[in-house]
Design an enzyme around this catalytic site. Sequence first.
Site, short mmCIF file in Angstrom:
data_model
loop_
_atom_site.label_atom_id
_atom_site.label_comp_id
_atom_site.label_asym_id
_atom_site.label_seq_id
_atom_site.Cartn_x
_atom_site.Cartn_y
_atom_site.Cartn_z
CG HIS A 63 -0.27 0.08 2.54
ND1 HIS A 63 0.51 -0.94 3.05
CD2 HIS A 63 -0.26 1.06 3.48
CE1 HIS A 63 0.95 -0.59 4.24
NE2 HIS A 63 0.51 0.62 4.52
CG HIS A 65 -0.10 4.35 4.93
ND1 HIS A 65 -0.85 3.49 5.69
CD2 HIS A 65 -0.90 5.42 4.69
CE1 HIS A 65 -2.05 4.01 5.90
NE2 HIS A 65 -2.10 5.18 5.30
CG ASP A 67 5.18 2.94 7.15
OD1 ASP A 67 4.25 3.46 6.52
OD2 ASP A 67 4.99 2.05 8.01
CG HIS A 68 4.37 -0.05 4.11
ND1 HIS A 68 4.51 -1.37 4.47
CD2 HIS A 68 3.87 0.59 5.21
CE1 HIS A 68 4.10 -1.53 5.73
NE2 HIS A 68 3.70 -0.35 6.19
CG HIS A 141 -4.05 -0.55 6.37
ND1 HIS A 141 -3.85 -0.62 7.73
CD2 HIS A 141 -3.18 0.39 5.91
CE1 HIS A 141 -2.90 0.22 8.08
NE2 HIS A 141 -2.48 0.86 6.99
CG ASP A 208 0.76 -1.43 7.60
OD1 ASP A 208 1.70 -2.22 7.74
OD2 ASP A 208 0.89 -0.19 7.70
CG HIS A 266 4.81 -2.60 10.30
ND1 HIS A 266 3.83 -2.01 11.08
CD2 HIS A 266 4.92 -1.82 9.20
CE1 HIS A 266 3.37 -0.93 10.48
NE2 HIS A 266 4.03 -0.79 9.32
#
Length: 304
Positions: A63, A65, A67-68, A141, A208, A266
């Site tokens: 996804h 976000h 941090d990914h 999520h 997530d 994570h």
Amino acid sequence: MSVRELVVLGTASQVPGRERNHNGYLLLWDGQGFLFDPGEGTQRQMLLAGVSASAIDRICITHFHGDHCLGLPGVIQRMSLDGVLHPVYAHYPGSGQEFFDRLRHASVFHDTTNVVEEPISDDGTIAEGEFGQLRARRLDHPVDSFGYQLIEPGGRRMLPELLARFGITGPEVGQLQRTGSLRFGSRVVSVEQVSVVRKGQRVAFVMDTRLCDGVYDLADRADLLVIESTFLSGEAALAEEYGHLTARQAAQVAAESKASKLVLTHFSQRYDDPTLFYEEAAEVFGGEIVVAADLSRVTVPRRK
């Protein structure tokens, strides 16, 4: 000799720390490289881990976000700088196309890498090759998110003692594997007579998400289950609110799905002691548990 291992490049969640970089996971699989969720700093983490950009064949983003995915521009630019010649396939939620486009062309550089975009819109098989099948499954999520599952096809393992009993040697072994049977005069030897079934291995990558059917489908009989465990169970309500799992929930998934090896990752920056995640998971899951650490390497278990 084939190599099947996970190179852990980062294990933090939203906020990186002194010892934990943003996400990043490189699965090395018999000469193929699958890079999952390259967060910020992935290019440098690869350098520290001793793996090159040329090792990457597929990039899988769960996804969008930060941090990914914020490490994607640096990884692609490094591929061009290093002169990577093979095509690199990129899988990501199709609903985030605008974000992928921004990351793909985030700055000016000499762009020579052949990035083949393959956005995901639904559950199912998204790629096939010598590695087997790469599947995607929708997760739960707050933003569109998919997990990934690598499934190796099953085969047969030749048994030397049975081959010797029938006098099958050298090139005849390969011929038997290709054709399924060999004739020796009036006698026919089938591959089933000199081998046993070898189950293909499975690796699941679950980031997530709340608990949902997709999580269990991906984790089903995984030899290696890489799964987020952002919180400890004392903050299960917070995990539910923000669409995450606790270490106990991740272990529950591993136990119910009959996974072999559980890799927790994570982690929220609020926790300083990684042993707490291990202890919580061990109360539920009796198999091998790894609390992932940056720059560590996790081997895929031997076949059962």
